[in-house]
Motif scaffolding. Structure first.
Motif, PDB file in Angstrom:
ATOM      1  N   ASN A  71     -35.237 -24.341 -20.815  1.00 42.22           N
ATOM      2  CA  ASN A  71     -36.528 -24.686 -21.397  1.00 42.22           C
ATOM      3  C   ASN A  71     -37.051 -25.972 -20.763  1.00 42.22           C
ATOM      4  O   ASN A  71     -36.543 -26.409 -19.719  1.00 42.22           O
ATOM      5  CB  ASN A  71     -36.403 -24.827 -22.922  1.00 42.22           C
ATOM      6  CG  ASN A  71     -35.287 -25.781 -23.338  1.00 42.22           C
ATOM      7  OD1 ASN A  71     -35.085 -26.820 -22.699  1.00 42.22           O
ATOM      8  ND2 ASN A  71     -34.559 -25.449 -24.397  1.00 42.22           N
ATOM      9  N   GLU A  98     -29.574 -23.793 -22.916  1.00 43.06           N
ATOM     10  CA  GLU A  98     -30.779 -22.972 -22.903  1.00 43.06           C
ATOM     11  C   GLU A  98     -31.635 -23.398 -21.708  1.00 43.06           C
ATOM     12  O   GLU A  98     -31.490 -24.505 -21.176  1.00 43.06           O
ATOM     13  CB  GLU A  98     -31.568 -23.160 -24.199  1.00 43.06           C
ATOM     14  CG  GLU A  98     -30.834 -22.689 -25.448  1.00 43.06           C
ATOM     15  CD  GLU A  98     -30.653 -21.185 -25.478  1.00 43.06           C
ATOM     16  OE1 GLU A  98     -31.536 -20.474 -24.940  1.00 43.06           O
ATOM     17  OE2 GLU A  98     -29.635 -20.721 -26.027  1.00 43.06           O
ATOM     18  N   PRO A 143     -33.842 -29.223 -21.841  1.00 40.16           N
ATOM     19  CA  PRO A 143     -32.581 -28.638 -22.292  1.00 40.16           C
ATOM     20  C   PRO A 143     -31.591 -29.697 -22.773  1.00 40.16           C
ATOM     21  O   PRO A 143     -31.572 -30.833 -22.292  1.00 40.16           O
ATOM     22  CB  PRO A 143     -32.052 -27.941 -21.034  1.00 40.16           C
ATOM     23  CG  PRO A 143     -32.634 -28.736 -19.903  1.00 40.16           C
ATOM     24  CD  PRO A 143     -34.001 -29.155 -20.384  1.00 40.16           C
TER      25      PRO A 143
END
Length: 351
Positions: free
Chosen positions: A277, A275, A280
């Motif tokens: 973010n 992902e 991660p």
């Protein structure tokens, strides 16, 4: 009914456009229009979708490739999804490509391969919003619709010396632009305003001395043209992080994954990864001897910056998870990858 001053503005701009219209592969120029040649709605639609959030220079080659390969909306509708997505790679905003296919198929199946000739019916097609519907209505069908892009907003803000900042001033700017839109040659007029903004009424250093609207332009008289349009300051973009995993099989094939249809890079092939973010998780897509490469890939999307770390493994055998896609080395084309994934490939190849 528009007053004489407004008639003079539209007439002056059309006269200028007849002499200075930009030549573009999707455009039917004023001389051809005068000779009775009508614009192709398919090419108008395709160009307008491609030009969303993208420059004319960036779109030109893509447009020529797509229209050479699929010269009609029916041909585009019949094309496999992965071919369209491959041709679109690098243009960004990949939801446009998915909606392009949906719209082409709707026109082919529901409208006998012909685009509707009015704003309301065009709005019902997938991926066509108010701007694109107005552009197709005006340019392809000569309907008196008001086409509002960044160029038109800038011209209107300066012509009327409007200091309220964008995007809050959009309704006022559209009202002003609508008042100037003529019923005669509205398609040429729409393109004339956009050309004026792109070539003379530019964001920096507008060439007011050669502008066909210099006399009635209120901001030129006030000396405020360089300050307009005003814009509400944007919030700083956050930075997100992620891991990607580049795996090459023993026979040279590459291991990719297709991203979900919804979301960033929807429907595109790319490298498996985490992902994106603030923190991660580093989790390889399958067991192998992975090594992290020096360096990182940086990319900027509309709403955030992205920094990717790259992991690599070689000589993988064909026991990868079924949700991944193995692309033969002769079929793999880095140019089919979206830009951020191509950056990953370039860094990997350089290592």
């Amino acid at each position: 009914m528009r007053d004489s001053a407004e008639l003079t503005v539209s007439d002056a701009l059309l006269e200028w456009y007849d002499r200075h219209a930009r030549e573009m592969p999707w455009r039917t120029g004023p001389a051809d229009r005068a000779a009775g040649i009508r614009p192709d709605p398919y090419r108008v639609w395709l160009s307008e979708v491609m030009l969303q959030q993208t420059t004319v220079a960036a779109v030109r080659d893509y447009f020529l490739r797509v229209t050479t390969r699929w010269p009609t909306v029916q041909a585009l509708a019949a094309a496999p999804d992965e071919q369209i997505m491959g041709e679109w790679a690098g243009l960004g905003y990949y939801a446009r490509a998915r909606n392009l296919l949906k719209c082409a198929r709707a026109v082919t199946q529901d409208h006998d391969g012909r685009f509707p000739d009015n704003f309301e019916a065009l709005l019902e097609l997938p991926g066509i919003g108010p701007y694109t519907a107005a552009a197709i209505s005006a340019i392809a069908f000569d309907q008196p619709e008001t086409v509002m892009d960044g160029n038109v907003e800038r011209v209107m803000a300066r012509f009327y010396d409007i200091h309220d900042p964008l995007p809050g001033s959009k309704p006022v700017l559209k009202e002003k632009a609508s008042a100037l839109t003529p019923t005669s040659r509205p398609g040429d007029y729409a393109q004339a305003v956009m050309d004026l903004g792109a070539t003379i009424c530019t964001p920096k250093s507008p060439a007011c001395g050669i502008c066909p609207l210099r006399e009635p332009c209120q901001s030129r008289v006030a000396g405020t043209q360089a300050d307009l349009p005003r814009k509400t300051p944007k919030k700083p973009k956050p930075t997100r992080y992620g891991h990607v995993y580049v795996a090459r099989m023993a026979d040279g094939a590459m291991v990719l994954e297709r991203r979900p249809d919804k979301g960033l890079l929807g429907g595109m092939l790319g490298w498996p990864g985490s992902e994106w973010n603030d923190d991660p998780t580093e989790r390889a897509p399958f067991p192998a001897t992975w090594k992290i490469l020096p360096g990182e890939v940086r990319h900027t999307f509309t709403h955030f910056h992205l920094i990717l770390r790259i992991w690599s493994t070689d000589a993988v055998h064909r026991d990868v998870p079924k949700h991944l896609t193995v692309v033969d080395k002769h079929s793999f084309r880095p140019s089919d990858l979206p830009t951020v994934m191509r950056k990953v490939f370039d860094l990997w190849r350089g290592q």
